[in-house]
Design a protein around this motif. Structure first.
Motif, PDB file in Angstrom:
ATOM      1  N   GLY A   9       0.859  -1.175   0.061  1.00  0.00           N
ATOM      2  CA  GLY A   9      -0.096   0.011  -0.201  1.00  0.00           C
ATOM      3  C   GLY A   9       0.921   1.063  -0.064  1.00  0.00           C
ATOM      4  N   PHE A  10       0.536   2.179  -0.614  1.00  0.00           N
ATOM      5  CA  PHE A  10       1.109   3.589  -0.680  1.00  0.00           C
ATOM      6  C   PHE A  10       0.244   4.782  -0.561  1.00  0.00           C
ATOM      7  CE2 PHE A  10      -0.324   2.759  -4.926  1.00  0.00           C
ATOM      8  CZ  PHE A  10      -0.345   4.236  -5.456  1.00  0.00           C
ATOM      9  N   ASN A  11       0.770   5.715  -0.244  1.00  0.00           N
ATOM     10  CA  ASN A  11       0.072   7.034  -0.187  1.00  0.00           C
ATOM     11  C   ASN A  11       0.375   8.141  -1.273  1.00  0.00           C
ATOM     12  OD1 ASN A  11       0.026  10.001   0.635  1.00  0.00           O
ATOM     13  ND2 ASN A  11      -1.077   9.170   2.576  1.00  0.00           N
ATOM     14  N   ARG A  12      -0.798   8.260  -2.133  1.00  0.00           N
ATOM     15  CA  ARG A  12      -0.753   8.705  -3.547  1.00  0.00           C
ATOM     16  C   ARG A  12      -0.052  10.069  -3.302  1.00  0.00           C
ATOM     17  NH1 ARG A  12      -4.356  12.098  -6.382  1.00  0.00           N
ATOM     18  NH2 ARG A  12      -4.337  11.574  -8.591  1.00  0.00           N
ATOM     19  N   THR A  13      -0.563  10.865  -2.145  1.00  0.00           N
ATOM     20  CA  THR A  13      -0.172  12.431  -2.376  1.00  0.00           C
ATOM     21  C   THR A  13       1.239  12.435  -1.939  1.00  0.00           C
ATOM     22  OG1 THR A  13      -2.570  12.957  -1.648  1.00  0.00           O
ATOM     23  CG2 THR A  13      -0.704  14.612  -1.250  1.00  0.00           C
ATOM     24  N   GLU A  14       1.366  11.424  -0.977  1.00  0.00           N
ATOM     25  CA  GLU A  14       3.152  11.615  -0.557  1.00  0.00           C
ATOM     26  C   GLU A  14       3.918  11.235  -1.767  1.00  0.00           C
ATOM     27  OE1 GLU A  14       4.769  10.652   3.362  1.00  0.00           O
ATOM     28  OE2 GLU A  14       2.731  10.595   3.975  1.00  0.00           O
ATOM     29  N   LEU A  15       3.625  10.212  -2.418  1.00  0.00           N
ATOM     30  CA  LEU A  15       4.267   9.823  -3.547  1.00  0.00           C
ATOM     31  C   LEU A  15       4.490  10.731  -4.578  1.00  0.00           C
ATOM     32  CD1 LEU A  15       5.902   6.914  -4.234  1.00  0.00           C
ATOM     33  CD2 LEU A  15       3.700   6.369  -5.676  1.00  0.00           C
ATOM     34  N   PHE A  16       3.568  11.504  -4.958  1.00  0.00           N
ATOM     35  CA  PHE A  16       3.507  12.549  -5.816  1.00  0.00           C
ATOM     36  C   PHE A  16       4.333  13.694  -5.448  1.00  0.00           C
ATOM     37  CE2 PHE A  16      -0.769  11.645  -7.906  1.00  0.00           C
ATOM     38  CZ  PHE A  16      -0.241  11.663  -9.227  1.00  0.00           C
ATOM     39  N   ASN A  17       4.259  13.967  -4.096  1.00  0.00           N
ATOM     40  CA  ASN A  17       4.812  15.285  -3.481  1.00  0.00           C
ATOM     41  C   ASN A  17       6.419  15.214  -2.776  1.00  0.00           C
ATOM     42  OD1 ASN A  17       2.762  16.694  -4.594  1.00  0.00           O
ATOM     43  ND2 ASN A  17       1.707  16.299  -2.663  1.00  0.00           N
ATOM     44  N   SER A  18       6.653  13.903  -2.333  1.00  0.00           N
ATOM     45  CA  SER A  18       7.760  13.708  -1.380  1.00  0.00           C
ATOM     46  C   SER A  18       8.847  12.889  -1.906  1.00  0.00           C
ATOM     47  CB  SER A  18       7.245  13.194   0.060  1.00  0.00           C
ATOM     48  OG  SER A  18       8.361  12.711   0.840  1.00  0.00           O
ATOM     49  N   GLU A  19      10.067  13.321  -2.041  1.00  0.00           N
ATOM     50  CA  GLU A  19      11.166  12.778  -2.666  1.00  0.00           C
ATOM     51  C   GLU A  19      11.690  11.770  -1.557  1.00  0.00           C
ATOM     52  OE1 GLU A  19      13.699  10.991  -5.058  1.00  0.00           O
ATOM     53  OE2 GLU A  19      12.575  12.666  -5.611  1.00  0.00           O
ATOM     54  N   GLU A  20      11.537  12.019  -0.286  1.00  0.00           N
ATOM     55  CA  GLU A  20      11.944  11.182   0.810  1.00  0.00           C
ATOM     56  C   GLU A  20      11.048   9.875   0.945  1.00  0.00           C
ATOM     57  OE1 GLU A  20      12.633  11.075   5.747  1.00  0.00           O
ATOM     58  OE2 GLU A  20      11.994  12.879   4.639  1.00  0.00           O
ATOM     59  N   TYR A  21       9.735  10.131   0.766  1.00  0.00           N
ATOM     60  CA  TYR A  21       8.740   8.942   0.388  1.00  0.00           C
ATOM     61  C   TYR A  21       9.035   8.228  -0.522  1.00  0.00           C
ATOM     62  CZ  TYR A  21       4.459   6.437   0.979  1.00  0.00           C
ATOM     63  OH  TYR A  21       3.464   5.575   0.920  1.00  0.00           O
ATOM     64  N   ARG A  22       9.227   8.740  -1.660  1.00  0.00           N
ATOM     65  CA  ARG A  22       9.635   8.036  -2.947  1.00  0.00           C
ATOM     66  C   ARG A  22      11.055   6.936  -2.504  1.00  0.00           C
ATOM     67  NH1 ARG A  22       7.604  12.472  -5.526  1.00  0.00           N
ATOM     68  NH2 ARG A  22       9.735  13.757  -5.735  1.00  0.00           N
ATOM     69  N   ARG A  23      11.904   7.561  -1.944  1.00  0.00           N
ATOM     70  CA  ARG A  23      12.989   6.964  -1.763  1.00  0.00           C
ATOM     71  C   ARG A  23      12.790   5.562  -0.763  1.00  0.00           C
ATOM     72  NH1 ARG A  23      15.914  11.567  -1.308  1.00  0.00           N
ATOM     73  NH2 ARG A  23      15.534  11.960   0.845  1.00  0.00           N
ATOM     74  N   GLU A  24      11.752   5.857   0.297  1.00  0.00           N
ATOM     75  CA  GLU A  24      11.432   4.699   0.924  1.00  0.00           C
ATOM     76  C   GLU A  24      10.814   3.571   0.176  1.00  0.00           C
ATOM     77  OE1 GLU A  24       8.932   6.276   4.144  1.00  0.00           O
ATOM     78  OE2 GLU A  24      10.580   7.673   4.907  1.00  0.00           O
ATOM     79  N   ILE A  25       9.837   4.156  -0.464  1.00  0.00           N
ATOM     80  CA  ILE A  25       9.144   3.086  -1.322  1.00  0.00           C
ATOM     81  C   ILE A  25      10.111   2.349  -2.382  1.00  0.00           C
ATOM     82  CG2 ILE A  25       7.271   2.667  -3.287  1.00  0.00           C
ATOM     83  CD1 ILE A  25       6.156   3.214  -0.400  1.00  0.00           C
ATOM     84  N   LYS A  26      10.860   2.981  -2.798  1.00  0.00           N
ATOM     85  CA  LYS A  26      11.927   2.376  -3.671  1.00  0.00           C
ATOM     86  C   LYS A  26      12.713   1.281  -2.813  1.00  0.00           C
ATOM     87  CE  LYS A  26      13.091   6.133  -6.868  1.00  0.00           C
ATOM     88  NZ  LYS A  26      14.070   7.137  -7.281  1.00  0.00           N
ATOM     89  N   ASN A  27      13.293   1.564  -1.611  1.00  0.00           N
ATOM     90  CA  ASN A  27      13.799   0.582  -0.927  1.00  0.00           C
ATOM     91  C   ASN A  27      12.946  -0.604  -0.338  1.00  0.00           C
ATOM     92  OD1 ASN A  27      16.118   2.364  -0.542  1.00  0.00           O
ATOM     93  ND2 ASN A  27      15.419   3.084   1.249  1.00  0.00           N
ATOM     94  N   VAL A  28      11.601  -0.458  -0.343  1.00  0.00           N
ATOM     95  CA  VAL A  28      10.939  -1.501  -0.072  1.00  0.00           C
ATOM     96  C   VAL A  28      10.996  -2.411  -1.278  1.00  0.00           C
ATOM     97  CG1 VAL A  28       8.155  -2.110   0.180  1.00  0.00           C
ATOM     98  CG2 VAL A  28       9.311  -0.263   1.462  1.00  0.00           C
ATOM     99  N   LEU A  29      10.646  -1.822  -2.618  1.00  0.00           N
ATOM    100  CA  LEU A  29      10.527  -2.660  -3.965  1.00  0.00           C
ATOM    101  C   LEU A  29      11.668  -3.359  -4.199  1.00  0.00           C
ATOM    102  CD1 LEU A  29       8.711   0.393  -6.054  1.00  0.00           C
ATOM    103  CD2 LEU A  29       7.660  -1.652  -4.709  1.00  0.00           C
ATOM    104  N   THR A  30      13.019  -3.089  -3.479  1.00  0.00           N
ATOM    105  CA  THR A  30      13.996  -3.696  -3.824  1.00  0.00           C
ATOM    106  C   THR A  30      14.047  -5.152  -3.503  1.00  0.00           C
ATOM    107  OG1 THR A  30      15.130  -2.599  -1.895  1.00  0.00           O
ATOM    108  CG2 THR A  30      15.576  -1.727  -4.048  1.00  0.00           C
ATOM    109  N   GLN A  31      13.261  -5.381  -2.434  1.00  0.00           N
ATOM    110  CA  GLN A  31      12.993  -6.758  -1.706  1.00  0.00           C
ATOM    111  C   GLN A  31      12.258  -7.470  -2.837  1.00  0.00           C
ATOM    112  OE1 GLN A  31      11.479  -6.276   2.405  1.00  0.00           O
ATOM    113  NE2 GLN A  31      12.223  -4.029   2.364  1.00  0.00           N
ATOM    114  N   TYR A  32      11.704  -7.021  -3.778  1.00  0.00           N
ATOM    115  CA  TYR A  32      10.843  -7.977  -4.561  1.00  0.00           C
ATOM    116  C   TYR A  32      11.490  -8.020  -5.936  1.00  0.00           C
ATOM    117  CZ  TYR A  32       7.281  -7.170  -1.066  1.00  0.00           C
ATOM    118  OH  TYR A  32       6.524  -6.750   0.163  1.00  0.00           O
ATOM    119  N   ALA A  33      11.116  -9.234  -6.508  1.00  0.00           N
ATOM    120  CA  ALA A  33      11.757  -9.747  -7.972  1.00  0.00           C
ATOM    121  C   ALA A  33      10.400 -10.585  -8.515  1.00  0.00           C
ATOM    122  CB  ALA A  33      12.832 -10.285  -7.913  1.00  0.00           C
ATOM    123  N   PHE A  34       9.898  -9.935  -9.659  1.00  0.00           N
ATOM    124  CA  PHE A  34       8.533 -10.952 -10.175  1.00  0.00           C
ATOM    125  C   PHE A  34       8.853 -11.593 -11.617  1.00  0.00           C
ATOM    126  CE2 PHE A  34       7.153  -7.528  -7.248  1.00  0.00           C
ATOM    127  CZ  PHE A  34       6.083  -8.046  -6.435  1.00  0.00           C
TER     128      PHE A  34
END
Length: 406
Positions: free
Chosen positions: A64-89
Motif C-alpha cells: 500500500g502507498f500514500n498517493r499524495t506523498e508519492l507525488f510530492n515527497s522525494e523522501e517518501y519515494r526513496r522509502e518506497i524504492k527501498n521496499v521495492l528492492t526486496q521484490y523480484a517478479f
C-alpha cells in the motif's frame, strides 16, 4: 510445483478498483494453467484501498502507498524504492488505461522479467511521459476506440493476457461477518415498514459536488416511509449534511460520514433499497451488489465509467463539450450543477416503482429530442433512454451501443 510471482499494479481510486477487481480471479486461474505452477500475487494499490484486496483469497501480499506523498515527497519515494528492492517478479501487470506519474513510478522501479500493460490515454500524463511509460513495457496490449466503456478496456486486457473468461463486471467481496454486522446495524435503526435510502453526496473531486440531492429525495420522502442515511469519508460530512437538511419529510435521518470503513460502508449499501450519488465509488459498489442506484452523470467522461449496469438510472443533460476529461471550459461544471433536482426526483420515482431492468437506463434532464439523440451517440453499451415524464412507464426507447459485447 514452481512458484510464479506476479505483481498487479492498480494505482487509481476506489471506483476503478471495484470495476477492475473482478479480473483478479480469472487472471490468476489462467496464469496457473499457462505456467503450470502456483501463482503468488502481490497487489500494489493506495493505502485506503488495501481492505478491498485483503479479503480476496487470490491475493498473497499487498504493497500500500500514500498517493499524495508519492507525488510530492522525494523522501517518501526513496522509502518506497527501498521496499521495492526486496521484490523480484516474473510478471508485472498494469491493469489500468489512464496511468499517472505514480503508475509510471511503480512500472519503472518494480523489477519484473516481463511488464505488461494496456496502451494508454493522456488523461493524466503528457505525450512525452506516455512514450516513456510504453517504453518500460515489454508487451503493450492494444485497446482501440475512444470513448469506450472502461469494462470493455478491461476485456481488452484479459484478451491480451490470453485469459479465456470474460470480465465479470463490477465486483466487491464482503466477508460474511461484515454482512451480518450491517444487517444487525440497520435492523436496529428501522422498522419493517421503513426502507433504507443511502445518500453519497461526496466525490473524490469537487467538480462532481452537487447540492440538490436532498431536494430530489424529499419528494420520495413525502410519499414513502423511508429512513435516510448518508455515508462517505469524514471529508464528506459537510456536503452530506447540507443535502440531508433539505429532506424534511423523512422520519429519521443519519449522517454516517466517516463512521464506517470501506467494507462496512459497502455492506450498508447492500442493505439499502436505493443509493443516490454522483458518478463515484458508491455507484460502482452499488452496481457490484445489484443495489438500485440513481446517479448524477456529468459530462467529463460520459459513457466511460457509467452507465454499464442494469441497476443504474443515470441522469444527464447533453452539452457539446461532453467528454472534456473534466477540463471545463466554463470553470463551474454546468453539466453537474445545472441538472434540475426534479430530473433526479423523476429517476428516483421510476426506480422506486420499477427496480428491474435488463439494461442501464439514462434519463435526459432536457427532454429535447436533439439532446437525447446526442446522448445516444455517446453510449457504448446497450441501454434504455427514458424520454418522458417519470409517471409514465410505457415509452422507454432502446439504444444498442455500437461497441457492446456479450
Amino acid at each position: 510445483m514452481k512458484r510464479i510471482k506476479i505483481a498487479w499494479i492498480r494505482t487509481d481510486s476506489i471506483g476503478d478498483t471495484v470495476l477492475s477487481m473482478g479480473m483478479v480471479r480469472p487472471v490468476v486461474e489462467d496464469l496457473k494453467k499457462q505456467f503450470d505452477g502456483d501463482i503468488q500475487l502481490t497487489v500494489v494499490c493506495q493505502e485506503h484501498i488495501v481492505p478491498l484486496y485483503q479479503v480476496l483469497p487470490e491475493v498473497d501480499e499487498i504493497i500500500g502507498f500514500n498517493r499524495t506523498e508519492l507525488f510530492n515527497s522525494e523522501e517518501y519515494r526513496r522509502e518506497i524504492k527501498n521496499v521495492l528492492t526486496q521484490y523480484a517478479f516474473d510478471q508485472l501487470i498494469i491493469s489500468l488505461y489512464s496511468p499517472d506519474e505514480n503508475t509510471i513510478f511503480f512500472t519503472e522501479h518494480v523489477y519484473a522479467k516481463k511488464k505488461i500493460g494496456l496502451d494508454c490515454d493522456l488523461s493524466n500524463i503528457t505525450p512525452e511521459i506516455k512514450l516513456k511509460y510504453l517504453g518500460l513495457l515489454t508487451k503493450v496490449i492494444p485497446t482501440s476506440g475512444h470513448p469506450k466503456c472502461e469494462l470493455d478496456r478491461a476485456q481488452d486486457l484479459l484478451d491480451g493476457l490470453n485469459v479465456s473468461e470474460k470480465h465479470p463486471g463490477a465486483f466487491i467481496e464482503i466477508p460474511n461477518e461484515i454482512r451480518s454486522w450491517a444487517k444487525n446495524f440497520i435492523d436496529k435503526k428501522k422498522s419493517q415498514k421503513e426502507k433504507l435510502v443511502i445518500l453519497c453526496a461526496g466525490a473524490q473531486y469537487d467538480n462532481r459536488f452537487y447540492y440538490n440531492y436532498g431536494k430530489a429525495i424529499e419528494k420520495l420522502a413525502q410519499n414513502e416511509t423511508i429512513i435516510l442515511g448518508a455515508i462517505g469519508g469524514a471529508k464528506d460530512y459537510e456536503i452530506n449534511q447540507r443535502n440531508l437538511m433539505q429532506v424534511k419529510s423523512a422520519k429519521t435521518v443519519y449522517n454516517w460520514s466517516g463512521d464506517f470503513g470501506l467494507l462496512q460502508s459497502s455492506a450498508i449499501i447492500e442493505q439499502s433499497c436505493l443509493v443516490v450519488c454522483s458518478e463515484s465509488a458508491p455507484m460502482h459498489i452499488a452496481c457490484a451488489l445489484n443495489t438500485p442506484n440513481v446517479v448524477l452523470l456529468g459530462g467529463g467522461h460520459f459513457g466511460r465509467f457509467a452507465p454499464y449496469h442494469s441497476s443504474t438510472i443515470a441522469v444527464s443533460s447533453f452539452r457539446p463539450c461532453y467528454n472534456c476529461n473534466w477540463l471545463c471550459q466554463y470553470n463551474n461544471f454546468p453539466c453537474v450543477q445545472q441538472i434540475p433536482p426534479d430530473a433526479l426526483s423523476d429517476a428516483i420515482n421510476i426506480i422506486w416503482k420499477q427496480t428491474q431492468s435488463k439494461h442501464p437506463r439514462i434519463l435526459s434532464a432536457e427532454q429535447k429530442q436533439s439532446s437525447i439523440k446526442r446522448l445516444k451517440r455517446l453510449v457504448h453499451r446497450k441501454c434504455v433512454f427514458i424520454e418522458k415524464e417519470a409517471t409514465d412507464l410505457s415509452r422507454d426507447t432502446f439504444c444498442n451501443g455500437s461497441r457492446f459485447f456479450d
